[in-house]
Design a protein around this motif. Structure first.
Motif, PDB file in Angstrom:
ATOM      1  N   PHE A  23      10.587 -64.996  -7.032  1.00 14.36           N
ATOM      2  CA  PHE A  23      10.623 -64.788  -8.470  1.00 14.36           C
ATOM      3  C   PHE A  23      11.814 -65.523  -9.038  1.00 14.36           C
ATOM      4  O   PHE A  23      12.813 -65.701  -8.386  1.00 14.36           O
ATOM      5  N   ASN A  24      11.715 -65.883 -10.317  1.00 15.84           N
ATOM      6  CA  ASN A  24      12.875 -66.414 -11.036  1.00 15.84           C
ATOM      7  C   ASN A  24      13.199 -65.404 -12.116  1.00 15.84           C
ATOM      8  O   ASN A  24      12.854 -65.569 -13.253  1.00 15.84           O
ATOM      9  N   HIS A  25      13.864 -64.325 -11.710  1.00 17.91           N
ATOM     10  CA  HIS A  25      14.112 -63.254 -12.664  1.00 17.91           C
ATOM     11  C   HIS A  25      15.056 -63.720 -13.743  1.00 17.91           C
ATOM     12  O   HIS A  25      16.016 -64.418 -13.482  1.00 17.91           O
ATOM     13  N   SER A  26      14.781 -63.285 -14.965  1.00 16.60           N
ATOM     14  CA  SER A  26      15.575 -63.744 -16.102  1.00 16.60           C
ATOM     15  C   SER A  26      16.971 -63.169 -16.030  1.00 16.60           C
ATOM     16  O   SER A  26      17.148 -61.986 -15.810  1.00 16.60           O
ATOM     17  N   LYS A  27      17.966 -64.051 -16.181  1.00 12.29           N
ATOM     18  CA  LYS A  27      19.353 -63.627 -16.259  1.00 12.29           C
ATOM     19  C   LYS A  27      19.913 -64.090 -17.591  1.00 12.29           C
ATOM     20  O   LYS A  27      19.545 -65.133 -18.087  1.00 12.29           O
ATOM     21  N   PRO A  28      20.858 -63.318 -18.151  1.00  6.10           N
ATOM     22  CA  PRO A  28      21.386 -63.725 -19.455  1.00  6.10           C
ATOM     23  C   PRO A  28      22.186 -64.998 -19.349  1.00  6.10           C
ATOM     24  O   PRO A  28      22.971 -65.169 -18.433  1.00  6.10           O
ATOM     25  N   SER A  29      21.940 -65.921 -20.270  1.00  6.04           N
ATOM     26  CA  SER A  29      22.732 -67.142 -20.321  1.00  6.04           C
ATOM     27  C   SER A  29      24.078 -66.823 -20.928  1.00  6.04           C
ATOM     28  O   SER A  29      24.325 -65.742 -21.433  1.00  6.04           O
ATOM     29  N   ALA A  30      24.996 -67.790 -20.890  1.00 11.09           N
ATOM     30  CA  ALA A  30      26.310 -67.577 -21.472  1.00 11.09           C
ATOM     31  C   ALA A  30      26.198 -67.216 -22.933  1.00 11.09           C
ATOM     32  O   ALA A  30      26.864 -66.313 -23.433  1.00 11.09           O
ATOM     33  N   PRO A 382      25.820 -64.149 -15.555  1.00 16.74           N
ATOM     34  CA  PRO A 382      25.833 -65.435 -14.845  1.00 16.74           C
ATOM     35  C   PRO A 382      27.237 -65.713 -14.307  1.00 16.74           C
ATOM     36  O   PRO A 382      28.216 -65.150 -14.806  1.00 16.74           O
ATOM     37  N   PRO A 383      27.346 -66.571 -13.282  1.00 19.47           N
ATOM     38  CA  PRO A 383      28.634 -66.804 -12.613  1.00 19.47           C
ATOM     39  C   PRO A 383      29.773 -67.149 -13.559  1.00 19.47           C
ATOM     40  O   PRO A 383      30.889 -66.650 -13.400  1.00 19.47           O
ATOM     41  N   GLN A 384      29.502 -67.998 -14.581  1.00 22.93           N
ATOM     42  CA  GLN A 384      30.591 -68.428 -15.450  1.00 22.93           C
ATOM     43  C   GLN A 384      31.171 -67.277 -16.256  1.00 22.93           C
ATOM     44  O   GLN A 384      32.359 -67.278 -16.596  1.00 22.93           O
ATOM     45  N   LEU A 385      30.326 -66.267 -16.559  1.00 24.18           N
ATOM     46  CA  LEU A 385      30.824 -65.123 -17.328  1.00 24.18           C
ATOM     47  C   LEU A 385      31.482 -64.074 -16.452  1.00 24.18           C
ATOM     48  O   LEU A 385      32.289 -63.280 -16.932  1.00 24.18           O
TER      49      LEU A 385
END
Length: 654
Positions: A23-30, A382-385
């Motif tokens: 699956f490509n579960h939706s993750k919040p973008s920055a 996400p990793p950057q956040l």
């Protein structure tokens, strides 16, 4: 930059494998995470539906007492007694993109049946392995199912707010934004592998040989060849400039006088069959798209109304009550963050001194949100956040958790958790997640460090050699006169960085003195790249560069350097995705070999067993995990053959 460099190469590498089944579960973008409090409910592991269409992976279970005659027609029977019925196949077909549905159910029936069979094989194996009892899996299932209840309620409330009058008004606004007087052309082509072959075919056409006959004899484009080379109607913006200029200059009914290169695919001989003004789409055709586009705006309205009526008390990290900010205040804060005005601001609170059981929100019914819940929710970012200081993400995270609890409460009051359609989606989500975790577990057992290193070496061989990247600064202005004035000042000794901050229209780069960072030739428009890559290092270009509608750019070339290949550790995650795609095929093939399944056509006649074909490419690593929606969907193959191949190599969970 290294990650940018490998992205295209990894896509090409993944073209050697089939549809990747995770699956490509939706993750919040920055950007989404900055405005989490305005988002519709999402969870990292949501396996929900979109637009009411169930995942083909998980839409396996037909209602037991269905009166639909298709539900009574068995199309696959397992040795265990389990069955697949025709209704399930048709449900899966109805969830496909419209392009695939146009192919017709009959032509892709076996492919769809194969996917449903694979789904049952995966699910059975997962249950036997105890995946459905794994605490981590159960937690993810609970989160996904809760998100489905929340989404169903939000969808219902949004539908109460959006009517046809609102949609018509938005439609009229979109019409005004459309370019006027645009032309589209209908093209046919003959695709040849080499320039020499293309020139020879052009000579034959000039000598009087039929274009249509040559399409059948010579074209290597199998898809358009079946339609006499027809490519349909295209607009100028749909084509690369080098391609569009000669095509749109050619008269209707004429053949473009030169063969046009199409990347690595070959050379195309183009016939312009028709030209016509671009007609705006009818409201009925875009109504649903407009509805989707404006739904987030109305989700915000629903959530804000709930907040106002909720009576929830929110407490800041300093122990003081949080005051709800106005949209204007939030916008001002976001703009300040974008300009990095607060980047050196220190937190007034010692986060380490705070206890996890500190209450940061309290509901009228006595429910509480603790600091520990917020810290746990950081894992969904996400990793950057994740690297952002906790006090900077505290309030949006708190708002998000509070909003989800409010929506869940209202959804249950409205009976959404008892709605048959929602219960069906929840069951589907559970099955799909069980399949996913089983597949991940089995694939992880197969991937070794040696395989990662071998894939890395393949990647290195595919990367371009001796490629350069340059670091640029620029000042963007609207007119050529302004650009020449600034250029004159710079040549007279004015400071470039200060001029960028005071004069540039590029809000993103001006705060850094016009710095654009390192870029590769492929990152830039062709005309722009030609100029800047010829200039020596530490050079101010002698003329402003025209950058289309944006205006004119005064450019300084800061540095030039060879592009260094990434280290294996830097791309290990991407390499694992490609390997996982390959190994998932092996897991599925093993399950198929160990299964005894009788298959039938739509009329109940037995289907002969076909020998397994070698797995071929279906998509790259980014497309292969599924769509970016909550629920994975089939790849949008363009012809029947691709669809038929899919059944032999795709996971039903994809």
């Amino acid at each position: 930059m290294k990650r940018k460099l490998i992205a295209g190469v990894l896509v090409a590498a993944a073209a050697s494998v089939a549809w990747f089944v995770f699956f490509n579960h939706s993750k919040p973008s920055a950007e989404q995470s900055k405005t989490t409090e305005h988002s519709a409910p999402t969870t990292e592991n949501t396996a929900s539906q979109e637009d009411g269409k169930l995942s083909p992976a998980s839409s396996q279970s037909a209602p037991e007492n269905s009166n639909d005659p298709d539900a009574q027609k068995t199309v696959a029977e397992f040795s265990t007694g389990e069955k697949v019925n025709l209704k399930q196949v048709k449900d899966l077909f109805s969830s496909l993109p419209s392009q695939l549905q146009q192919v017709g159910l009959e032509k892709i029936y076996e492919a769809l049946l194969g996917r449903l069979i694979d789904a049952k094989l995966l699910l059975t194996a997962a249950h036997q392995a105890g995946i459905d009892q794994n605490p981590d899996v159960l937690k993810k299932i609970s989160e996904a199912q809760e998100a489905l209840v929340q989404k169903a309620y939000l969808d219902q409330e949004i539908a109460k707010l959006i009517n046809d009058e609102i949609l018509q008004k938005k439609y009229q606004e979109l019409l005004k934004m459309m370019p006027q007087g645009q032309i589209e052309v209908k093209l046919s082509h003959i695709l040849l592998k080499t320039k020499e072959e293309a020139e020879e075919v052009l000579k034959q056409i000039k000598a009087g040989k039929s274009f249509d006959d040559l399409v059948k004899e010579k074209s290597v484009d199998a898809e358009s060849k079946q339609k006499g080379g027809d490519l349909g109607y295209v607009r100028k913006d749909d084509l690369p400039k080098d391609f569009s200029d000669p095509v749109f200059k050619a008269a209707k009914g004429s053949i473009v006088t030169e063969a046009l290169k199409i990347g690595d695919v070959g050379y195309s001989i183009i016939r312009v069959d028709d030209k016509r003004p671009v007609e705006p789409p009818k409201f009925e055709k875009v109504r649903d798209d407009i509805y989707k586009a404006i739904s987030p705006e109305y989700a915000v309205k629903v959530i804000e109304k709930m907040r106002q009526d909720s009576g929830v008390k929110k407490i800041g990290l300093d122990g003081k009550p949080l005051v709800e900010k106005t949209p204007e205040q939030k916008k001002a804060e976001a703009e300040a963050e974008a300009k990095e005005e607060n980047k050196n601001e220190q937190s007034a609170v010692d986060i380490k001194s705070l206890k996890d059981d500190m209450v940061v929100a309290e509901f009228p019914n006595g429910d509480k949100v603790t600091l520990a819940e917020l810290k746990e929710s950081i894992s969904t970012l996400p990793p950057q956040l994740k690297e952002v200081p906790f006090d900077k993400v505290f309030e949006p995270l708190l708002n998000r958790i509070v909003d989800m609890k409010l929506i869940s409460s209202e959804a249950r009051k409205a009976g959404m958790d008892k709605d048959p359609a929602v219960l069906k989606r929840m069951a589907d989500a559970k099955e799909a997640l069980i399949q996913k975790f089983y597949l991940e577990q089995e694939v992880a057992k197969l991937i070794t460090p040696t395989m990662i290193n071998e894939k890395y070496q393949q990647l290195m061989k595919m990367m371009p050699k001796n490629e350069m990247e340059i670091r640029l600064r620029h000042i963007l202005v609207k007119t050529k006169e302004e650009a020449e004035k600034i250029l004159k000042a710079l040549k007279s000794g004015a400071n470039f960085e200060e001029m960028a901050k005071s004069s540039s229209l590029d809000e993103q780069s001006k705060v850094n003195g016009g710095d654009l960072g390192y870029v590769r030739r492929a990152d830039l428009p062709k005309e722009f790249a030609e100029v800047v890559f010829k200039a020596p290092k530490a050079t101010l270009l002698s003329e402003p560069v025209h950058v289309g509608d944006m205006g004119y750019s005064i450019v300084r070339v800061e540095d030039k350097r060879p592009i260094e290949p990434p280290k294996v550790q830097e791309v290990e995650g991407e390499l694992r995705k490609v390997l996982a795609a390959e190994q998932s095929i092996k897991v599925l093939e093993k399950l198929r070999q160990g299964a005894s399944v009788k298959k039938f056509d739509m009329n109940g006649q037995p289907l002969p067993d076909k020998p397994a074909e070698p797995a071929k490419a279906a998509s790259g690593p980014e497309a292969s995990p599924g769509s970016s929606s909550d629920q994975p969907k089939p790849a949008e193959e363009k012809d029947t053959k691709k669809v038929e191949n899919t059944s032999k190599k795709e996971s039903p969970a994809s």
